[in-house]
Design an enzyme around this catalytic site. Sequence first.
Site, PDB file in Angstrom:
ATOM      1  N   ARG A  96       0.833  -1.197   0.000  1.00 23.26           N
ATOM      2  CA  ARG A  96       0.000   0.000   0.000  1.00 23.26           C
ATOM      3  C   ARG A  96       0.867   1.246   0.000  1.00 23.26           C
ATOM      4  O   ARG A  96       1.809   1.361   0.778  1.00 23.26           O
ATOM      5  CB  ARG A  96      -0.920   0.049   1.219  1.00 23.26           C
ATOM      6  N   ARG A 107      -7.270   0.040  -3.301  1.00 22.79           N
ATOM      7  CA  ARG A 107      -6.124  -0.234  -2.442  1.00 22.79           C
ATOM      8  C   ARG A 107      -5.909  -1.727  -2.249  1.00 22.79           C
ATOM      9  O   ARG A 107      -6.868  -2.496  -2.157  1.00 22.79           O
ATOM     10  CB  ARG A 107      -6.244   0.464  -1.104  1.00 22.79           C
ATOM     11  N   ASP A 110      -6.296  -2.095   3.330  1.00 22.75           N
ATOM     12  CA  ASP A 110      -6.661  -0.932   4.137  1.00 22.75           C
ATOM     13  C   ASP A 110      -6.948  -1.448   5.534  1.00 22.75           C
ATOM     14  O   ASP A 110      -7.832  -2.294   5.718  1.00 22.75           O
ATOM     15  CB  ASP A 110      -7.900  -0.264   3.543  1.00 22.75           C
ATOM     16  N   ASP A 112      -7.945  -0.202   9.321  1.00 19.83           N
ATOM     17  CA  ASP A 112      -8.453   0.911  10.121  1.00 19.83           C
ATOM     18  C   ASP A 112      -8.637   0.459  11.558  1.00 19.83           C
ATOM     19  O   ASP A 112      -9.330  -0.537  11.817  1.00 19.83           O
ATOM     20  CB  ASP A 112      -9.805   1.410   9.596  1.00 19.83           C
TER      21      ASP A 112
END
Length: 180
Positions: A96, A107, A110, A112
């Site tokens: 990434r 992407r 990811d 989070d």
Amino acid sequence: MSAEKTLNAKVEAHEFVAIALGSNMGNRMELLRRSLRAIIDQGVLTNVRASNVYETIAVGERAGGHFLNAVVAGRCTLAPHDVLAACMRVEQSLGRNRAREGQGGPRTIDLDVLFCGRHEVSEPGLILPHPRMFTRSFVLQPLADIAADLVLPTQKDSVHFLLASLDQRAMGTCVGMLDC
């Protein structure tokens, strides 16, 4: 302080932490599995629980193809900023490049940080609990697999209730499981 008290203090310091995983480029399932393995190998989470993996429609003009989404949760002794830093290292190790991809683009991976125990953080680069997670079925659906009865900081309702209040047509399709 005795060794027993030190051990107990450390155990009491473990926080329940959840991280959302998403990918819409390359071998998406393999990227989710590799990110989970890296999170465990870095010692970010212990006693890990992983949700089912859901395929969801990408949101936004630049989002690209369908996403695979999952949530992993477990115990953690790291500070919230350290959890975030570890997630960013995992993203980078899996290809990434946030600067190149820009906001809202396709992407490879990811990650989070959704929440770190009862911590509430509002700083540039880190807001906890994640401010948009309560309106995103692609986050709440897998989180409900792990902790449906959990009431998150800043909320009065459980994950299950929050998920039920969302548009059911936006729910993803279960396509498999992550192995811890």
